[in-house]
Design an enzyme around this catalytic site. Structure first.
Site, short mmCIF file in Angstrom:
data_model
loop_
_atom_site.label_atom_id
_atom_site.label_comp_id
_atom_site.label_asym_id
_atom_site.label_seq_id
_atom_site.Cartn_x
_atom_site.Cartn_y
_atom_site.Cartn_z
N ASP A 134 70.31 52.41 12.38
CA ASP A 134 71.57 51.65 12.41
C ASP A 134 71.33 50.22 12.87
OD1 ASP A 134 74.28 51.22 12.02
OD2 ASP A 134 74.87 51.99 13.98
N LYS A 136 71.79 46.53 12.75
CA LYS A 136 72.83 45.61 12.31
C LYS A 136 73.02 44.57 13.41
CE LYS A 136 76.46 48.71 14.08
NZ LYS A 136 77.68 49.46 13.73
N ASN A 139 74.00 45.47 17.04
CA ASN A 139 73.03 46.18 17.87
C ASN A 139 71.82 45.33 18.24
OD1 ASN A 139 74.61 48.49 17.88
ND2 ASN A 139 73.61 49.36 16.07
N ASP A 152 71.39 50.54 21.06
CA ASP A 152 72.17 51.62 20.46
C ASP A 152 71.31 52.53 19.57
OD1 ASP A 152 74.04 53.38 19.55
OD2 ASP A 152 75.47 51.87 18.87
N THR A 172 75.61 51.62 8.71
CA THR A 172 76.80 50.80 8.54
C THR A 172 76.80 50.27 7.11
OG1 THR A 172 76.73 50.22 10.88
CG2 THR A 172 78.02 48.77 9.45
#
Length: 280
Positions: A134, A136, A139, A152, A172
């Site tokens: 994840d 992005k 994070n 995260d 995401t």
């Protein structure tokens, strides 16, 4: 709050709230150092999806496995009582990359600095058999020295080296890799794809694959038709575009690894220029 946490730390101020907990700034009573503490209400998790509890346990294990690394958010202490979990983490009081992107288009030098630090963190994860899944801008945090901290790990997964052994649609929409959406087993290079999208957004101010809805975004990601609009990319170097093509390659066998990103001339030239600047 757990007695152990109150004994060791003093809570100073609230920093933010999430689905299951609140983040505060705290000070170590022994060292005087500043940290963040994420206080999670276990009752709210147990009342919800069991997957959330599994992600939380998984995250703490993975943070222990990856510790220490200068560009990964460190878990310094963990306290637990009947109702709450206290995770003492690095304090990142500066704005995250998402907020910075909304305010500016990045120069290639600044984008290369951030990408170099991010990919050192990703390569460290991959060497330890961990895929973040994840990556992005939200994070990607910054500490008081403006150094990147990848955060995260709630969606992170362990994988076997050399195997495409992970499943499940996580991530995401703008940043998820096409092989994740295709429903196939996949490997750690999903993180390279996501980091490539982050780099594109830093240089362009918008994502490479977009749409008016989540479904349209997913279709655009699956097509993976990478373009460099001249109105935005006319001043971006050929080397930066070459790296983007290699990171955002739909064919996973041809997509470069995190280690190869760090060896790409666009990154190594930045590192060399920084070293020369520091030497004066």
């Amino acid at each position: 709050m757990s007695d152990g946490f109150k004994r060791d730390y003093q809570v100073i101020e609230e920093l933010g709230r999430g689905r299951f907990g609140i983040v505060f700034r705290c000070i170590s009573r022994s060292s005087g150092g500043n940290y963040a503490v994420k206080i999670i209400d276990k009752r709210r998790i147990s009342a919800g999806d069991s997957l959330d509890a599994e992600c939380l346990v998984n995250e703490t294990k993975i943070l222990h496995l990856l510790y220490p690394h200068p560009h990964i958010l460190a878990l310094h202490n963990l306290y637990e009582d009947e109702s709450h979990l206290h995770m003492v983490l690095d304090l990142c009081s500066s704005s995250d990359l998402h907020r910075r992107i909304t305010l500016q288009i990045f120069s290639e030098a600044e984008a290369a600095r951030i990408m170099s630090q991010l990919m050192h963190a990703v390569a460290h994860c991959h060497r330890h058999g961990v895929a973040h899944r994840d990556i992005k801008p939200d994070n990607i945090l910054f500490d008081e020295w403006d150094s990147v901290k990848l955060a995260d790990f709630g969606s992170a997964e362990m994988f076997k080296q050399g195997e495409e052994s992970m499943t499940g649609v996580v991530g995401t929409p703008y940043y998820v890799a096409p092989e994740v959406l295709a429903g196939k087993d996949y490997g750690e290079k999903v993180d390279v794809w996501s980091a490539g999208v982050v780099l594109y957004v830093m240089l362009a101010g918008f994502p490479p694959f977009h749409g008016e809805s989540v479904v349209e975004i997913f279709h655009a990601v699956l097509r993976a038709n990478l373009r460099f609009p001249s109105r935005v990319f006319h001043s971006v170097s050929p080397s930066a575009k070459d790296l983007l093509r290699k990171m955002l390659c739909k064919d996973v066998s041809r997509r470069i690894s995190a280690e190869q990103v760090l060896r790409h001339p666009w990154i190594t030239n930045y590192v060399e220029n920084m070293a020369e600047t520091e030497l004066g």
